[in-house]
Design a protein around this motif. Structure first.
Motif, mmCIF file in Angstrom:
data_model
loop_
_atom_site.group_PDB
_atom_site.id
_atom_site.type_symbol
_atom_site.label_atom_id
_atom_site.label_comp_id
_atom_site.label_asym_id
_atom_site.label_seq_id
_atom_site.Cartn_x
_atom_site.Cartn_y
_atom_site.Cartn_z
ATOM 1 N N LYS A 31 0.834 -1.215 0.000
ATOM 2 C CA LYS A 31 0.000 0.000 0.000
ATOM 3 C C LYS A 31 0.863 1.257 0.000
ATOM 4 O O LYS A 31 0.555 2.233 -0.687
ATOM 5 C CB LYS A 31 -0.907 -0.018 1.226
ATOM 6 N N SER A 32 1.992 1.253 0.750
ATOM 7 C CA SER A 32 2.874 2.429 0.776
ATOM 8 C C SER A 32 3.524 2.655 -0.575
ATOM 9 O O SER A 32 3.702 3.806 -1.008
ATOM 10 C CB SER A 32 3.937 2.265 1.866
ATOM 11 N N GLU A 33 3.892 1.544 -1.258
ATOM 12 C CA GLU A 33 4.482 1.684 -2.601
ATOM 13 C C GLU A 33 3.441 2.235 -3.588
ATOM 14 O O GLU A 33 3.757 3.073 -4.444
ATOM 15 C CB GLU A 33 5.015 0.333 -3.071
ATOM 16 N N ASN A 89 3.080 5.911 -2.946
ATOM 17 C CA ASN A 89 4.224 6.644 -3.515
ATOM 18 C C ASN A 89 4.080 6.786 -5.028
ATOM 19 O O ASN A 89 4.393 7.837 -5.604
ATOM 20 C CB ASN A 89 5.525 5.906 -3.162
#
Length: 812
Positions: free
Chosen positions: A449-451, A454
């Motif tokens: 999810k963080s990737e 980003n």
């Protein structure tokens, strides 16, 4: 018999010249007489009108004076006593003498001041109980006495009958031995008539009105006449007959003195007649109904037409002189024709023999001279034909040279176009590559999810870069078209500098260079300028400095200049870097659109070359300029920008600008905006592009709005009106302006014409200011440009919901 050219020409010119002259002269003379008659008649009529007003005014003033005198307390109080004393004791009594003496001293002042010949006090029985002159009429009775038919008796009888002031005709009055007119007025006491006051006007005052001949020349005069019986009697002395008053009279109906006869019979007119001297005169006449008098104003035609007669005599003299001159001119003209014709004939014969150097002598500019010029031109043209071949050869050579230069220019322009397209292709493809690549990464199910977050931020940053690129091109196109508008308003330069520094410092930190701001001297707290364009100038200059500085520092130095190149005060901004520096040839290209220092700059640092060009135009619109103040290879560059401050009356100067303004922290461009809750809001979304429809509907749904979507203006019109008919109208309509079937402009216009008053917000990819005005003119309340900024969209919807709730009128 052979008739020569001179004879024929003389006869023709005399006939052609004299006939029009005679006709024109005659018509001019007749027209002058007619015009002069009209002009003099108008003057006489105006003079008669003025004199009539003066006479009427004179008699009206005397009437008012007598009426005022009759109402004076002195006359009212004395009348009863004097009439009673006269009737009881007689005019020889001492009591009468005392009262008469006292009253006469009062009346004497008014007689002298108002030009009265005599003043009478008359009892109701008709007795003249007081006369200032004590003529033969004193003591008589105007009803039964010898003067019962006089104008005095008539005026007294009229005043006693109508109980108002009465004016008599102008007649000869036997007791005074002169022509006279009388004014009589009743005397009231406690609303009851107790007697009458009468005055005999002085004839000299009346004659003075008729003997002022100003404006009538040497022969003009004015006649005042009255109809007595079947006669028109002249009442006043005349200019040419001082004894005419009451001595000249005309029988009504006779052929003599028609103007006077018509005037006393109540007619008005003007014309030419013979007067009593058998002189022809121009006359204007009219009737004075208040005085029952006729008035005639006249002037001798000999004097009136003097200018016309003089013009006639001069015209005859000029005509005779012209006739003599015409005969002489005709003879000379016939001689001037034959000589050049012979010369032209000789030259033609020589040219026929092959002599192309021959020329005909030109002695005139008439048709013969033109013929000679044409002949000479023809001969010269034949000689020039051979020279033209050589000249045309040289022209072909010059044309070939110009074509080659044009080809080189075209190639250079094509090269510049190719370089611009290649550069622009690179600038567009680079962020598009990032957008497409990271979009694929998001679709990859293996990313965390963080990737994915980003990747989304990366896509947004590159999209914003593309939007900035489009905005730069739009700004330049608006500047080039002269449609860029500048909004001058109060703004704080220190705050703008601090905001720009806060934003640029992050870029400098990312490259590992320092960025500082400095102030030199006091700075105005506010100036009149466009804060958005000023901020854009500073961001472009500082952004370039940061981009081209590998190590060292970038400084922004701000100072106030009171006399900026002999003009009004300005603010000066210097952006100083320790970067690469430039040579003179690179500086010359800086402010041209799509140009950078050189191609290596484009390859290494990127960019479109629009920033400095746009900033330079903005600075010019803000009353300033941008220049390269200093540059040196390997040392650095200083850019200097100036903007006009506008009037500074009453503006405080900040001695410590650095600490005068606190700037809010610059938000992270990638941060998620907190959206306003639109729960319960019913929105009609009109968007033909399904992708944009899904995007906008998703944004609105996340704010808990209830969204209904349609794909064209026709369906939007049906949906909006249907909702109104059901009593549950939409709170907001988001209207795409470019759609098939029926566009947003037509749909909005039809809604407004059908009485729809709800808020309509335009959605359009057109970002020019004229497009916003077009949307508002079509009936929209507001305007949102694509690509959609979700926070701005939600804020605008919320703003119009608040307006509706507070019952503010909507902008249409």
């Amino acid at each position: 018999m052979r008739v020569t050219i001179a004879v024929r020409l003389t006869c023709f010119l005399l006939l052609a010249g004299l006939t029009p002259s005679i006709i024109i002269g005659y018509l001019s003379y007749k027209n002058s007489v007619q015009m002069m008659t009209k002009e003099i008649s108008r003057n006489l009529d105006a003079y008669a009108e003025t004199k009539a007003n003066h006479i009427n005014m004179y008699f009206d003033t005397r009437r008012k004076d007598v009426e005022s005198l009759a109402h004076s307390p002195t006359i009212v109080n004395a009348t009863t006593k004097l009439v009673l004393t006269y009737e009881t004791n007689g005019a020889e009594s001492a009591e009468y003498a005392d009262m008469e003496s006292e009253l006469k001293s009062f009346l004497m002042f008014h007689m002298e001041a108002l030009d009265y010949y005599d003043v009478y006090l008359i009892s109701l029985s008709g007795d003249i109980v007081l006369s200032m002159t004590q003529g033969s009429d004193f003591g008589t009775n105007l009803k039964t006495g010898p003067y019962r038919d006089s104008e005095l008796a008539k005026s007294v009888e009229g005043a006693a009958t109508i109980l108002e002031t009465a004016v008599s005709d102008f007649r000869y009055y036997e007791p005074s031995g002169r022509p006279a007119a009388f004014v009589a007025s009743p005397i009231y006491k406690h609303g009851v008539v107790i007697g009458l006051l009468a005055t005999q006007m002085d004839t000299q005052a009346i004659y003075q009105l008729t003997q002022d001949y100003t404006g009538l020349g040497r022969t003009g005069e004015m006649v005042i006449a009255s109809k007595i019986g079947n006669d028109a009697v002249l009442l006043n002395p005349l200019r040419h007959d001082p004894d005419a008053g009451f001595n000249r009279k005309l029988s009504i109906g006779s052929e003599y003195g028609m103007p006077v006869q018509q005037a006393v019979q109540g007619r008005k007119g003007m014309g030419v007649f013979d007067d009593y001297r058998n002189e022809e005169v121009l006359a204007a006449w009219r009737y004075l109904p208040h005085l029952r008098l006729g008035m005639v104003v006249k002037q001798d035609t000999a004097e009136a037409y003097a200018a016309v007669y003089a013009l006639r005599d001069r015209s005859l003299a000029i005509g005779l002189a012209s006739l003599f001159a015409l005969i002489c001119t005709t003879i000379l003209l016939s001689r001037t024709i034959s000589v050049p014709i012979k010369d032209l004939t000789r030259s033609a014969a020589l040219m026929a023999d092959g002599d192309l150097s021959v020329r005909s002598e030109i002695n005139s500019r008439d048709e013969i001279g033109a013929l000679a010029r044409c002949f000479n031109g023809m001969v010269a043209n034949i000689g020039k034909l051979f020279l033209d071949l050589e000249v045309r050869g040289k022209e072909l050579e010059e044309n070939a040279k110009r074509l080659m230069e044009a080809k080189l220019h075209a190639e250079a322009a094509d090269l510049a176009k190719s370089e611009f397209l290649a550069n622009m292709s690179h600038e567009i493809r680079t962020p598009m590559t990032a957008i497409l690549g990271f979009a694929e990464n998001i679709l990859d199910g293996d990313q965390s999810k963080s990737e994915q977050l980003n990747c989304a931020h990366t896509i947004r940053r590159n999209g914003e870069y593309l939007l900035d690129l489009i905005n730069d091109i739009l700004d330049l196109s608006k500047i080039e078209a002269g449609k860029m508008t500048i909004e001058r308003r109060d703004c704080q330069p220190c705050r703008i500098v601090a905001e720009v520094a806060s934003l640029m410092r992050m870029r400098a930190d990312a490259k590992g260079i320092s960025f500082n701001i400095e102030y030199i001297g006091a700075i105005p707290e506010t100036i009149q300028s466009d804060p958005i364009r000023l901020r854009q100038i500073l961001i472009n200059l500082i952004g370039n400095a940061v981009k081209f500085t590998e190590a060292g520092a970038v400084r922004l130095v701000t100072r106030f200049v009171g006399d900026c190149h002999g003009k009004s005060p300005c603010l000066q901004f210097e952006v100083i870097d320790t970067g690469r520096g430039m040579i003179k040839e690179q500086v010359a290209k800086l402010f041209q659109p799509f140009m950078q220092a050189d191609s290596s700059t484009t390859r290494k640092f990127g960019g479109t070359g629009l920033g400095l060009a746009i900033s330079h135009r903005f600075a010019d619109l803000l009353g300033g300029d941008i220049i390269v103040a200093a540059t040196e290879l390997g040392v650095g560059t200083t850019f200097r920008a100036t903007v006009d401050t506008g009037p500074l009356n009453g503006v405080r100067m900040l001695d410590d600008p650095m600490s005068a303004t606190v700037v809010d922290a610059v938000a992270d461009p990638g941060a998620q905006a907190i959206l306003t809750d639109l729960h319960g809001c019913r929105i009609l979304l009109v968007e033909d592009n399904l992708t944009n429809q899904v995007l906008v509907a998703g944004i609105l749904s996340k704010s808990r709005a209830e969204v209904t979507s349609v794909t064209d203006g026709e369906r939007a019109l049906e949906a909006a009106l249907l909702a109104c008919d059901k009593g549950n109208p939409f709170d907001i309509i988001l209207m795409d302006m470019q759609m098939p079937i029926m566009d947003g402009y037509e749909a909005t216009g039809q809604l407004r014409r059908k009485g729809y008053t709800g808020a309509i917000i335009a959605l359009t990819a057109h970002a020019m200011s004229s497009d916003r005005e077009k949307c508002i003119k079509a009936g929209c309340n507001d305007y949102v440009a694509k690509p959609i900024d979700r926070k701005k969209l939600i804020d605008k919807i919320h703003h119009h919901l608040v307006l509706a709730e507070t019952a503010f009128p909507m902008t249409t």
